[in-house]
Enzyme design. Structure first.
Site, mmCIF file in Angstrom:
data_model
loop_
_atom_site.group_PDB
_atom_site.id
_atom_site.type_symbol
_atom_site.label_atom_id
_atom_site.label_comp_id
_atom_site.label_asym_id
_atom_site.label_seq_id
_atom_site.Cartn_x
_atom_site.Cartn_y
_atom_site.Cartn_z
ATOM 1 N N ARG A 54 3.447 -27.963 -72.774
ATOM 2 C CA ARG A 54 4.240 -27.999 -71.538
ATOM 3 C C ARG A 54 4.140 -29.403 -70.958
ATOM 4 O O ARG A 54 3.427 -30.252 -71.484
ATOM 5 C CB ARG A 54 3.826 -26.913 -70.523
ATOM 6 C CG ARG A 54 2.414 -26.457 -70.492
ATOM 7 C CD ARG A 54 1.430 -27.473 -70.051
ATOM 8 N NE ARG A 54 1.802 -28.066 -68.786
ATOM 9 C CZ ARG A 54 1.382 -29.203 -68.337
ATOM 10 N NH1 ARG A 54 0.538 -29.945 -69.059
ATOM 11 N NH2 ARG A 54 1.775 -29.690 -67.182
ATOM 12 N N GLY A 55 4.883 -29.638 -69.847
ATOM 13 C CA GLY A 55 4.984 -30.992 -69.306
ATOM 14 C C GLY A 55 6.225 -31.638 -69.913
ATOM 15 O O GLY A 55 6.420 -31.580 -71.139
ATOM 16 N N ASP A 249 10.057 -33.636 -63.694
ATOM 17 C CA ASP A 249 10.688 -32.994 -64.858
ATOM 18 C C ASP A 249 12.132 -33.424 -65.018
ATOM 19 O O ASP A 249 12.703 -33.328 -66.102
ATOM 20 C CB ASP A 249 10.606 -31.470 -64.739
ATOM 21 C CG ASP A 249 9.186 -31.013 -65.022
ATOM 22 O OD1 ASP A 249 8.341 -31.138 -64.110
ATOM 23 O OD2 ASP A 249 8.917 -30.600 -66.160
ATOM 24 N N ASN A 259 10.156 -31.249 -59.695
ATOM 25 C CA ASN A 259 8.797 -31.170 -60.251
ATOM 26 C C ASN A 259 8.268 -29.765 -59.952
ATOM 27 O O ASN A 259 8.960 -28.944 -59.330
ATOM 28 C CB ASN A 259 7.911 -32.267 -59.634
ATOM 29 C CG ASN A 259 6.587 -32.406 -60.365
ATOM 30 O OD1 ASN A 259 6.547 -32.499 -61.578
ATOM 31 N ND2 ASN A 259 5.482 -32.383 -59.634
HETATM 32 O O1 MRU Z 1 5.712 -25.992 -66.091
HETATM 33 P P1 MRU Z 1 5.092 -27.249 -66.585
HETATM 34 O O2 MRU Z 1 3.612 -27.179 -66.723
HETATM 35 O O3 MRU Z 1 5.753 -27.744 -67.848
HETATM 36 O O4 MRU Z 1 5.412 -28.301 -65.450
HETATM 37 C C1 MRU Z 1 4.969 -29.619 -65.579
HETATM 38 C C2 MRU Z 1 5.206 -30.416 -64.365
HETATM 39 O O5 MRU Z 1 5.780 -29.981 -63.403
HETATM 40 C C3 MRU Z 1 4.742 -31.832 -64.426
HETATM 41 O O6 MRU Z 1 4.446 -32.288 -63.140
HETATM 42 C C4 MRU Z 1 5.862 -32.679 -64.988
HETATM 43 O O7 MRU Z 1 6.297 -32.212 -66.232
HETATM 44 C C5 MRU Z 1 5.474 -34.081 -65.029
HETATM 45 S S1 MRU Z 1 5.219 -34.656 -66.627
HETATM 46 C C6 MRU Z 1 4.127 -35.863 -66.847
#
Ligand code: MRU
Length: 373
Positions: A54-55, A249, A259
């Site tokens: 994820r991220g 994101d 985000n």
């Molecule tokens: O749902 P996730 O864990 O994929 O969400 C991730 C985020 O919201 C992060 O802040 C974002 O991807 C920043 S990436 C370095």
């Protein structure tokens, strides 16, 4: 970054068999540091959807490896383009908010499309995925350097006293290939002896803050404290937060930022308390076709059970899931929110730091000016 003293990235090809992609399975952190082998595009789809990876930047890289696996396992007696379109559509549907997914899939499909025969298409898909990883890593390193300048200056103003930085969700190396976006400047500052302490929002419902950010900061020896999501405002009112840095994101061409849900409320509190609110992002996260984040960015809605249940380590050292809400109650689970550009002090990118607006972004990325609608 290092785990128990050994360097890791978040995704890689098995050195013994390049038909296998290996990921750190983030669903089990911080309790188990385990890897998962992925051999098919469907397995990659599941890994992204179920948040084993994820991220935003890592999702993009994972999708590119997904296209590589789709080419590798294609039925060469059938139309390859058609098979890849189906795989791309499936990967794209796994997580709708992060634009990295679309960018990575487009990049990989184009690389494959340009090759004349099946073997060279396989190589092109592999190279595209590795290139996305290489560029992301370099971008995050530069974000770290650029953000370091801000932290250095704030630390100087504070006379070298501990700088308290609040972050939400996980925008560290686990969300990218290495370094991270929001956390890269923190690591760079810590490594250079600047005193930094991170307030880590736990980030309900998936707890990326308390599970992932706390774990990776701990692995690197960065002082940090996990706080319930609603604590930030109180800390800000009492002078206990010097700055906020979060990731993104999807960032629109006018500087609106999607985000993890809850980011917007932190930005409101920061504005009310005159605390700088920075967003660190690689340009792979910019959607140059969008100019109104609230109206245009698709917000992922996930399974309400992620709100209704919570997972953790029991006293018997088993990873367990327990229910939190009455069986008769409904839950709702929006995974992201949009922070309007007016609440963002500046964007920290690989090219430098800029105001969150259309003009400043296009000055930093002049080659994208024609894309801005
Ligand atoms: O749902 P996730 O864990 O994929 O969400 C991730 C985020 O919201 C992060 O802040 C974002 O991807 C920043 S990436 C370095």
């Amino acid at each position: 970054m290092n785990v128990n003293g050994k360097h890791y990235e978040t995704i890689w090809l098995d050195p013994a068999n390049d038909r296998v992609v290996v990921i750190i399975d983030q669903r089990y952190l911080p309790f188990r540091f385990t890897f998962k082998e992925i051999r098919t595009v469907d397995e990659m789809f599941n890994a992204i959807r179920d948040m084993a990876v994820r991220g935003a930047p890592l999702i993009g890289a994972a999708a590119a490896f997904g296209i590589y696996l789709a080419v590798l396992n294609a039925d060469i007696t059938q139309n390859l383009d058609k098979q890849l379109q189906i795989s791309a559509g499936k990967l794209l549907s796994s997580r709708p908010t992060a634009i990295n997914l679309q960018h990575a899939i487009d990049f990989s499909l184009e690389a494959v499309h340009n090759e004349p025969d099946y073997q060279s298409k396989i190589l092109a898909a592999k190279s595209a995925a590795l290139e996305i990883c290489r560029v992301d890593k370099e971008n995050c390193r530069r974000i770290g350097e650029n953000g370091l300048g801000i932290i250095k200056e704030m630390s100087r103003i504070k006379g070298g006293e501990m700088l308290n930085i609040l972050t939400h969700c996980n925008a560290g190396w686990l969300a990218c290939i290495d370094y991270g976006t929001a956390l890269a400047p923190v690591y760079f500052a810590h490594d250079r002896g600047i005193k930094v302490h991170v307030w880590v929002d736990e980030t309900r419902p998936r707890n990326q803050g308390s599970r992932l950010t706390a774990w990776e900061l701990g692995q690197h020896g960065v002082p940090h404290t996990v706080i319930p999501d609603n604590t930030g405002g109180h800390l800000m009112q009492h002078g206990l937060v010097d700055m906020v840095i979060v990731g993104s994101d999807r960032t629109t061409a006018n500087g609106d930022v999607a985000n993890k849900v809850g980011t917007y409320l932190k930005a409101l509190s920061a504005m009310d308390n005159n605390i700088p609110f920075y967003v660190a992002l690689s340009s792979s996260t910019i959607d140059w076709d969008m100019t109104d984040g609230i109206a245009q960015i698709p917000i992922e809605e996930r399974d309400p059970d992620e709100v209704a249940y919570i997972g953790g380590l029991s006293t018997k050292q088993h990873i367990e899931r327990v229910r939190l809400i009455p069986v008769t109650s409904h839950a709702m689970n929006f995974a992201f929110d949009v922070t309007p550009a007016r609440l963002v002090t500046a964007l920290i990118t690989e090219r430098g730091i800029c105001k969150a607006n259309r003009q400043s972004l296009s000055e930093l990325f002049p080659e994208r000016q024609s894309d801005i609608t």
